[in-house]
Design a protein around this motif. Structure first.
Motif, PDB file in Angstrom:
ATOM      1  N   SER A  49       4.970  -9.068   5.773  1.00  0.00           N
ATOM      2  CA  SER A  49       4.296  -8.237   6.399  1.00  0.00           C
ATOM      3  C   SER A  49       4.656  -6.951   6.059  1.00  0.00           C
ATOM      4  O   SER A  49       3.822  -5.777   6.211  1.00  0.00           O
ATOM      5  N   LYS A  50       5.789  -6.567   5.642  1.00  0.00           N
ATOM      6  CA  LYS A  50       6.331  -5.341   5.047  1.00  0.00           C
ATOM      7  C   LYS A  50       5.592  -5.001   4.109  1.00  0.00           C
ATOM      8  O   LYS A  50       5.293  -3.897   3.686  1.00  0.00           O
ATOM      9  N   VAL A  51       5.583  -5.947   2.878  1.00  0.00           N
ATOM     10  CA  VAL A  51       4.844  -5.489   1.847  1.00  0.00           C
ATOM     11  C   VAL A  51       3.367  -5.220   2.082  1.00  0.00           C
ATOM     12  O   VAL A  51       2.765  -4.042   1.398  1.00  0.00           O
ATOM     13  N   LEU A  52       2.696  -5.734   3.077  1.00  0.00           N
ATOM     14  CA  LEU A  52       1.189  -5.593   3.389  1.00  0.00           C
ATOM     15  C   LEU A  52       1.234  -4.199   3.766  1.00  0.00           C
ATOM     16  O   LEU A  52       0.413  -3.341   3.594  1.00  0.00           O
ATOM     17  N   ASP A  53       1.970  -3.750   5.005  1.00  0.00           N
ATOM     18  CA  ASP A  53       2.158  -2.476   5.316  1.00  0.00           C
ATOM     19  C   ASP A  53       2.227  -1.373   4.360  1.00  0.00           C
ATOM     20  O   ASP A  53       1.561  -0.413   4.589  1.00  0.00           O
TER      21      ASP A  53
END
Length: 84
Positions: A49-53
């Motif tokens: 989710s951090k990578v996507l953000d």
């Protein structure tokens, strides 16, 4: 049980069976934990989710959102001439 050797620069080479079992690839990050005289090595997996953000923050999708009217699924179906 796999074994290795500490180099003169205090580097370790992970045996192939350890790399395969843990799915470790070049560039992966690991964390070392010393517990009761033992060394534990933890593979650090990225938080998806951090990578996507980060990816979303890095790119401006305003034009795409305007073109799809914020409904990419509907837009793709229309482009492919598919019915719901």
């Amino acid at each position: 049980m796999a074994q290795g050797l500490v180099s003169g620069k205090y580097q370790l080479t992970l045996p192939v069976e350890v790399r395969k079992a843990l799915g470790i690839k070049p560039g992966d990050r690991v964390e070392y934990v010393v517990k009761e005289g033992r060394l534990e090595i933890w593979v650090i997996r990225p938080d998806l989710s951090k990578v996507l953000d980060e990816v979303l923050a890095e790119h401006d999708f305003a034009a795409l959102r305007a073109e799809t009217h914020d409904d990419a699924v509907r837009y793709v179906r229309e482009m492919r001439s598919l019915d719901d």
